[in-house]
Design an enzyme around this catalytic site. Structure first.
Site, short mmCIF file in Angstrom:
data_model
loop_
_atom_site.label_atom_id
_atom_site.label_comp_id
_atom_site.label_asym_id
_atom_site.label_seq_id
_atom_site.Cartn_x
_atom_site.Cartn_y
_atom_site.Cartn_z
N SER A 142 0.84 -1.12 0.05
CA SER A 142 0.03 0.09 0.00
C SER A 142 0.98 1.27 0.16
CB SER A 142 -0.97 -0.05 1.29
OG SER A 142 -0.29 0.40 2.39
N TYR A 155 1.34 -1.46 10.84
CA TYR A 155 0.98 -1.89 9.40
C TYR A 155 2.12 -1.16 8.47
CZ TYR A 155 -2.38 -1.65 5.28
OH TYR A 155 -2.55 -1.66 4.05
#
Length: 184
Positions: A142, A155
């Site tokens: 991402s 994350y």
């Protein structure tokens, strides 16, 4: 890969979001699917949406469990006799929390699913992918694999790891001329 007809595509995290969308799109393009999610109800919803499940193999398990992932790879190869594409999509976050306040257990859980799950998925299927004339591994990262995001340290760490592993593996597969295309 221009034609997905009768190609075997493995997708983790297929019970919702990107994984579900990928499963629907791949199925609509003629692919045979091997799907995973940790949530049976969500995975069943994806199967229900797709409908024609005669060309779909599925298993419910946690991708952070190495033995379960490797067994899944054996089961998929046994079922379809080959694998052409692996999409390591499964991922979680621990919510919005500072790096210091994130518990070690939260780091371990996020890294287990996002990073180790991707590594297990890649390595478990790589021998089969190398047997094909054309094959691919796609590891979903991402924007937070390029930029550290405040309140998303676990994350971001996992997504940076995915990008690093994927870029290194892509270079190795290209140098060794295996034919496996590795993307992030």
């Amino acid at each position: 890969m221009k034609d997905l007809k009768n190609k075997v595509v493995v997708i983790t995290g297929a019970g919702s979001g990107i994984g579900r969308s990928l499963a629907i799109k791949m199925h609509n393009n003629g692919a045979k699917l091997a799907l995973n999610d940790f949530n049976k109800q969500s995975l069943d919803e994806t199967l229900s949406i797709i409908g024609n499940i005669d060309q779909i193999y599925n298993e419910v398990f946690d991708v952070s469990k190495k033995e379960e992932f490797y067994q899944f790879s054996k089961n998929v190869v046994s079922h379809f006799k080959k694998v052409d594409v692996v999409i390591n999509n499964a991922g979680i976050t621990n919510g919005s929390i500072t790096a210091v306040d994130t518990t070690i257990e939260s780091y371990e859980k996020v890294l287990g699913v996002n990073l180790w799950g991707m590594i297990y998925g890649t390595l478990a299927f790589m021998p089969e992918l190398r047997k094909q004339k054309e094959s691919s591994v796609v590891n979903i990262s991402s924007i937070w694999g390029l930029l550290g995001s405040p309140y998303q340290s676990a994350y971001s760490t996992s997504k940076f790891g995915i990008r690093g592993f994927t870029e290194a593996l892509a270079a190795e597969e290209l140098c060794n001329k295996t034919g496996v295309v590795v993307l992030s």
